[in-house]
Write a protein that holds these residues in place. Structure first.
Motif, mmCIF file in Angstrom:
data_model
loop_
_atom_site.group_PDB
_atom_site.id
_atom_site.type_symbol
_atom_site.label_atom_id
_atom_site.label_comp_id
_atom_site.label_asym_id
_atom_site.label_seq_id
_atom_site.Cartn_x
_atom_site.Cartn_y
_atom_site.Cartn_z
ATOM 1 N N GLU A 1 0.768 -1.067 -0.003
ATOM 2 C CA GLU A 1 -0.089 -0.043 0.067
ATOM 3 C C GLU A 1 0.979 1.235 -0.205
ATOM 4 O OE1 GLU A 1 -2.594 -1.097 3.191
ATOM 5 O OE2 GLU A 1 -3.918 -1.833 1.960
ATOM 6 N N GLU A 2 1.845 1.159 0.949
ATOM 7 C CA GLU A 2 2.915 2.112 0.500
ATOM 8 C C GLU A 2 3.392 2.580 -0.568
ATOM 9 O OE1 GLU A 2 7.277 3.405 2.548
ATOM 10 O OE2 GLU A 2 6.121 1.854 3.745
ATOM 11 N N ALA A 3 3.764 1.451 -1.456
ATOM 12 C CA ALA A 3 3.968 1.472 -2.780
ATOM 13 C C ALA A 3 3.006 2.205 -3.754
ATOM 14 C CB ALA A 3 4.670 0.201 -3.221
ATOM 15 N N GLY A 4 1.976 2.096 -3.307
ATOM 16 C CA GLY A 4 0.737 2.568 -4.333
ATOM 17 C C GLY A 4 -0.301 1.475 -4.370
ATOM 18 N N SER A 5 -0.162 0.244 -4.189
ATOM 19 C CA SER A 5 -1.161 -0.780 -4.628
ATOM 20 C C SER A 5 -1.254 -1.862 -3.664
ATOM 21 C CB SER A 5 -1.269 -1.218 -5.906
ATOM 22 O OG SER A 5 -2.177 -2.304 -6.438
ATOM 23 N N VAL B 1 1.638 -6.928 -3.114
ATOM 24 C CA VAL B 1 2.262 -7.807 -2.050
ATOM 25 C C VAL B 1 3.303 -8.679 -2.799
ATOM 26 C CG1 VAL B 1 1.696 -9.556 -0.587
ATOM 27 C CG2 VAL B 1 0.322 -7.427 -0.505
ATOM 28 N N ASN B 2 2.805 -9.494 -3.813
ATOM 29 C CA ASN B 2 3.713 -10.388 -4.520
ATOM 30 C C ASN B 2 5.101 -9.868 -4.646
ATOM 31 O OD1 ASN B 2 2.911 -8.384 -6.385
ATOM 32 N ND2 ASN B 2 2.127 -10.306 -8.028
ATOM 33 N N VAL B 3 5.100 -8.472 -5.397
ATOM 34 C CA VAL B 3 6.482 -7.695 -5.627
ATOM 35 C C VAL B 3 7.404 -7.485 -4.295
ATOM 36 C CG1 VAL B 3 7.782 -6.260 -6.743
ATOM 37 C CG2 VAL B 3 5.566 -7.296 -7.779
ATOM 38 N N VAL B 4 6.336 -7.093 -3.281
ATOM 39 C CA VAL B 4 7.271 -6.957 -1.934
ATOM 40 C C VAL B 4 8.058 -7.937 -1.536
ATOM 41 C CG1 VAL B 4 6.802 -6.324 0.286
ATOM 42 C CG2 VAL B 4 5.672 -4.993 -1.332
ATOM 43 N N GLU C 1 6.782 1.306 -12.209
ATOM 44 C CA GLU C 1 7.241 2.167 -11.251
ATOM 45 C C GLU C 1 6.763 1.709 -9.947
ATOM 46 O OE1 GLU C 1 10.119 4.110 -11.187
ATOM 47 O OE2 GLU C 1 10.028 3.370 -13.071
ATOM 48 N N LEU C 2 5.428 1.498 -9.912
ATOM 49 C CA LEU C 2 4.812 1.230 -8.702
ATOM 50 C C LEU C 2 5.591 -0.256 -7.963
ATOM 51 C CD1 LEU C 2 0.866 0.926 -7.929
ATOM 52 C CD2 LEU C 2 2.479 -1.043 -7.504
ATOM 53 N N ASN C 3 5.682 -1.182 -9.021
ATOM 54 C CA ASN C 3 6.280 -2.502 -8.485
ATOM 55 C C ASN C 3 7.727 -2.366 -8.125
ATOM 56 O OD1 ASN C 3 4.283 -4.804 -8.997
ATOM 57 N ND2 ASN C 3 3.684 -3.487 -10.620
ATOM 58 N N LYS C 4 8.434 -1.502 -8.908
ATOM 59 C CA LYS C 4 10.033 -1.398 -8.567
ATOM 60 C C LYS C 4 9.870 -0.670 -7.217
ATOM 61 C CE LYS C 4 12.355 -0.950 -12.745
ATOM 62 N NZ LYS C 4 13.534 -0.246 -13.545
ATOM 63 N N LYS C 5 9.127 0.131 -6.823
ATOM 64 C CA LYS C 5 8.984 0.873 -5.368
ATOM 65 C C LYS C 5 8.645 -0.295 -4.548
ATOM 66 C CE LYS C 5 7.258 4.544 -2.771
ATOM 67 N NZ LYS C 5 6.168 5.732 -2.663
ATOM 68 N N ALA C 6 7.750 -1.364 -4.769
ATOM 69 C CA ALA C 6 7.278 -2.402 -3.916
ATOM 70 C C ALA C 6 8.365 -3.309 -3.576
ATOM 71 C CB ALA C 6 5.994 -3.005 -4.494
ATOM 72 N N PHE C 7 9.032 -3.487 -4.776
ATOM 73 C CA PHE C 7 10.160 -4.408 -4.751
ATOM 74 C C PHE C 7 11.493 -3.825 -3.695
ATOM 75 C CE2 PHE C 7 14.281 -5.708 -5.994
ATOM 76 C CZ PHE C 7 14.486 -7.134 -6.100
ATOM 77 N N ALA C 8 11.661 -2.532 -4.048
ATOM 78 C CA ALA C 8 12.535 -1.904 -3.139
ATOM 79 C C ALA C 8 12.179 -2.058 -1.478
ATOM 80 C CB ALA C 8 13.020 -0.405 -3.580
#
Length: 195
Positions: free
Chosen positions: A138-142, A146-149, A179-186
């Motif tokens: 949610e912090e990443a935007g969606s 969760v999967n990419v986190v 971009e959202l997923n890159k943020k979640a990954f990070a």
């Protein structure tokens, strides 16, 4: 090259376990591993148990992971972690999203959601990393990220350059969500490093 290693990705239908296994498979192939991926669906509609086996090494003959064989289990949901725990090898790593998604018997009122799952897992002496991946997504935007986190968390445990993970994200994730997923990954990667 190491002997064959195995990762199990477990969750419930609709959580994005298939994208996670696609990203992981992509990364491992890019590093020259022989990779076998097998998806086993229970009731794979939204809410049913879903498990994906990913095995990699110099030569992999079967994608199936036996009881006591998984080097890591990545669980998208608490109850699924408990369900698949017997597959974790001694000294393996259990990564759990602390989110709770009620299975059908709980939804229909036939059962109550089991309490104290994380405590019980901890008591088993497992190398456990429990985190609220939903909050990070949610912090990443969606909440769907969760999967990419969790891929970010796993990436910090595997000896594979971060650049390979970034390339896999670019190949597997639609551009408008990149971009959202890159943020979640990070966020996932730094959550692992801070534990």
């Amino acid at each position: 090259m190491p002997q064959v290693k195995s990762v199990m990705i477990v969750g419930v239908g609709g959580q994005g376990t298939l994208l996670a296994s696609k990203i992981l498979g992509n990364v491992l192939l890019s590093q020259g591993y022989d990779v076998k991926v097998s998806e086993v669906h229970g009731m794979s509609q939204r809410g049913g148990s879903v498990v994906t086996y990913v095995k990699f090494g110099d030569k992999v003959y079967s994608p199936i992971v036996e009881v006591g064989e998984a080097d890591a289990i990545l669980s998208f949901e608490s109850l699924e972690a408990a369900r698949w725990l017997p597959y974790l090898k001694q000294g393996g790593k259990l990564i759990v999203n602390t989110q709770q998604i009620a299975p059908m018997p709980v939804v229909t009122g036939a059962m109550a959601y089991p309490q104290g799952i994380m405590e019980k897992l901890g008591e088993k002496g497992v190398d456990l990393l429990a985190l609220d991946a939903l909050a990070l997504a949610e912090e990443a935007g969606s909440p769907k990220a969760v999967n990419v986190v969790l891929m970010g968390v796993l990436s910090a445990l595997l000896d594979i350059p971060e650049q390979a993970w970034q390339q896999a994200l670019e190949q597997c994730v639609p551009p408008k969500f990149l971009e959202l997923n890159k943020k979640a990954f990070a966020l996932g990667r730094s959550a692992q490093q801070s534990h």
